[in-house]
Scaffold this motif. Structure first.
Motif, PDB file in Angstrom:
ATOM      1  N   GLU A   1       0.805  -1.342  -0.123  1.00  0.00           N
ATOM      2  CA  GLU A   1       0.008  -0.100   0.145  1.00  0.00           C
ATOM      3  C   GLU A   1       0.787   1.291   0.041  1.00  0.00           C
ATOM      4  N   SER A   2       1.931   1.422   0.771  1.00  0.00           N
ATOM      5  CA  SER A   2       2.624   2.303   0.802  1.00  0.00           C
ATOM      6  C   SER A   2       3.558   2.537  -0.621  1.00  0.00           C
ATOM      7  N   THR A   3       4.038   1.305  -1.165  1.00  0.00           N
ATOM      8  CA  THR A   3       4.757   1.486  -2.488  1.00  0.00           C
ATOM      9  C   THR A   3       3.657   2.060  -3.201  1.00  0.00           C
ATOM     10  N   ILE A   4       2.387   1.649  -3.366  1.00  0.00           N
ATOM     11  CA  ILE A   4       1.399   2.226  -4.381  1.00  0.00           C
ATOM     12  C   ILE A   4       1.441   3.752  -4.263  1.00  0.00           C
ATOM     13  N   GLN A   5       1.253   4.000  -3.147  1.00  0.00           N
ATOM     14  CA  GLN A   5       1.264   5.407  -2.574  1.00  0.00           C
ATOM     15  C   GLN A   5       2.442   6.541  -3.254  1.00  0.00           C
ATOM     16  N   LEU A   6       3.766   5.595  -3.042  1.00  0.00           N
ATOM     17  CA  LEU A   6       4.940   6.142  -3.753  1.00  0.00           C
ATOM     18  C   LEU A   6       4.776   6.490  -5.183  1.00  0.00           C
ATOM     19  N   LEU A   7       4.294   5.138  -5.715  1.00  0.00           N
ATOM     20  CA  LEU A   7       4.180   5.483  -7.128  1.00  0.00           C
ATOM     21  C   LEU A   7       3.267   6.521  -7.726  1.00  0.00           C
ATOM     22  N   ASN A   8       2.214   6.553  -7.116  1.00  0.00           N
ATOM     23  CA  ASN A   8       1.217   7.555  -7.278  1.00  0.00           C
ATOM     24  C   ASN A   8       1.659   9.027  -7.158  1.00  0.00           C
TER      25      ASN A   8
ATOM     26  N   GLN B   1      10.382   6.964  -7.778  1.00  0.00           N
ATOM     27  CA  GLN B   1      10.706   5.518  -8.327  1.00  0.00           C
ATOM     28  C   GLN B   1      11.010   4.527  -7.516  1.00  0.00           C
ATOM     29  N   ILE B   2      10.460   3.308  -7.663  1.00  0.00           N
ATOM     30  CA  ILE B   2      10.659   2.299  -6.671  1.00  0.00           C
ATOM     31  C   ILE B   2      11.570   1.262  -7.368  1.00  0.00           C
ATOM     32  N   PRO B   3      12.659   0.954  -6.557  1.00  0.00           N
ATOM     33  CA  PRO B   3      13.970   0.188  -7.277  1.00  0.00           C
ATOM     34  C   PRO B   3      13.419  -1.211  -7.231  1.00  0.00           C
ATOM     35  N   GLU B   4      14.135  -1.968  -7.929  1.00  0.00           N
ATOM     36  CA  GLU B   4      14.039  -3.345  -8.099  1.00  0.00           C
ATOM     37  C   GLU B   4      14.166  -4.101  -6.833  1.00  0.00           C
ATOM     38  N   SER B   5      14.999  -3.620  -5.573  1.00  0.00           N
ATOM     39  CA  SER B   5      15.338  -4.176  -4.435  1.00  0.00           C
ATOM     40  C   SER B   5      13.871  -4.087  -3.582  1.00  0.00           C
TER      41      SER B   5
ATOM     42  N   MET C   1      -1.243  -3.988  -8.437  1.00  0.00           N
ATOM     43  CA  MET C   1      -0.928  -4.035  -7.055  1.00  0.00           C
ATOM     44  C   MET C   1      -2.012  -3.706  -6.323  1.00  0.00           C
ATOM     45  N   GLN C   2      -2.905  -2.545  -6.545  1.00  0.00           N
ATOM     46  CA  GLN C   2      -3.898  -2.330  -5.904  1.00  0.00           C
ATOM     47  C   GLN C   2      -4.902  -3.253  -5.907  1.00  0.00           C
ATOM     48  N   GLN C   3      -5.240  -3.926  -7.089  1.00  0.00           N
ATOM     49  CA  GLN C   3      -5.927  -5.151  -7.245  1.00  0.00           C
ATOM     50  C   GLN C   3      -5.763  -6.338  -6.307  1.00  0.00           C
ATOM     51  N   TYR C   4      -4.416  -6.593  -6.233  1.00  0.00           N
ATOM     52  CA  TYR C   4      -3.723  -7.497  -5.311  1.00  0.00           C
ATOM     53  C   TYR C   4      -3.923  -7.201  -3.919  1.00  0.00           C
ATOM     54  N   VAL C   5      -3.628  -5.935  -3.503  1.00  0.00           N
ATOM     55  CA  VAL C   5      -4.090  -5.410  -2.038  1.00  0.00           C
ATOM     56  C   VAL C   5      -5.384  -5.673  -1.667  1.00  0.00           C
ATOM     57  N   GLU C   6      -6.118  -5.173  -2.528  1.00  0.00           N
ATOM     58  CA  GLU C   6      -7.731  -5.177  -2.219  1.00  0.00           C
ATOM     59  C   GLU C   6      -8.190  -6.808  -2.201  1.00  0.00           C
TER      60      GLU C   6
ATOM     61  N   SER D   1       9.543   2.704   3.682  1.00  0.00           N
ATOM     62  CA  SER D   1       9.362   3.868   4.358  1.00  0.00           C
ATOM     63  C   SER D   1      10.653   4.670   4.152  1.00  0.00           C
ATOM     64  N   GLU D   2      11.764   4.056   4.025  1.00  0.00           N
ATOM     65  CA  GLU D   2      13.008   4.997   3.591  1.00  0.00           C
ATOM     66  C   GLU D   2      12.516   5.614   2.236  1.00  0.00           C
ATOM     67  N   GLN D   3      11.945   4.867   1.105  1.00  0.00           N
ATOM     68  CA  GLN D   3      11.675   5.431  -0.268  1.00  0.00           C
ATOM     69  C   GLN D   3      11.024   6.625   0.007  1.00  0.00           C
ATOM     70  N   GLY D   4       9.897   6.853   1.032  1.00  0.00           N
ATOM     71  CA  GLY D   4       8.965   7.902   1.417  1.00  0.00           C
ATOM     72  C   GLY D   4       9.969   9.155   1.720  1.00  0.00           C
ATOM     73  N   ASN D   5      11.126   8.929   2.324  1.00  0.00           N
ATOM     74  CA  ASN D   5      11.700  10.203   2.739  1.00  0.00           C
ATOM     75  C   ASN D   5      12.465  10.720   1.897  1.00  0.00           C
TER      76      ASN D   5
END
Length: 185
Positions: free
Chosen positions: A21-28, A32-36, A114-119, A181-185
């Motif tokens: 859910e946090s990753t989806i928010q960051l993408l929105n 950039q979300i890394p492969e890691s 991802m949103q579909q999977y989460v829901e 959470s580090e990606q969000g900072n």
């Protein structure tokens, strides 16, 4: 309690769902979300949730419930099997869209998958925690030790076949939470 192992799995799955859910928010938000981060999410969804957790239910819990008189061709077991198949389908689509995102940077399909999977998984876990597991605990109280032992054996076998352990996935879930959470900072 014949569902203790499965409830522990659910706690771990919910932790990864929160990171998703946090990753989806960051993408929105255009981050950039890394492969890691993405590859462990896919690994967890495919291997822990599907290969390990769903196999435990399909090879131990559901047959035990069937023996206790619950039909598998309709009702809760049939619904859970349909949900498991849907999880696999969405997980496969999510894996493809993650690869696409990593090569193109286009996140639209990944966000949607991802949103579909989460829901879907959130709703599925609720049904199991609040309906199926309660029925299981009532119906399987006389064989709960046997079911517990079977569940633990299946988990060990499935994860061993993957060359992984429960500890690996517990650490993966913890690392995902921190990394996201580090990606969000």
């Amino acid at each position: 309690m014949s569902t203790a192992s499965l409830r522990r799995d659910h706690d771990l799955i919910e932790k990864v769902i929160k990171a998703m859910e946090s990753t989806i928010q960051l993408l929105n938000d255009g981050k950039q979300i890394p492969e890691s981060i993405l590859l462990p999410v896919i690994d967890f969804s495919k291997n822990f949730t599907d290969v390990c957790h769903h196999t435990k239910e399909e090879k131990s819990l559901f047959p035990a419930l069937e023996q206790a008189g619950m039909p598998s061709n309709m009702g809760p077991i049939a619904m859970m099997l349909i949900d498991h198949q849907r999880s696999r389908e969405i997980g496969t689509a999510m894996e493809e869209s993650a690869k696409e995102y990593l090569s193109s940077g286009d996140s639209k399909k990944l966000i949607s998958d991802m949103q579909q999977y989460v829901e879907h998984v959130t709703e599925h876990l609720w049904k199991e925690n609040n309906r199926l597991f309660m029925m299981a605990e009532a119906r399987l109280q006389y064989v709960s030790k046997k079911v517990d032992d079977e569940l633990n054996k299946i988990e060990k076998t499935q994860l061993s076949d993957l060359g992984k352990s429960r500890e690996h996935y517990e650490k993966l879930a913890e690392n995902l939470s921190n990394d996201v959470s580090e990606q969000g900072n």
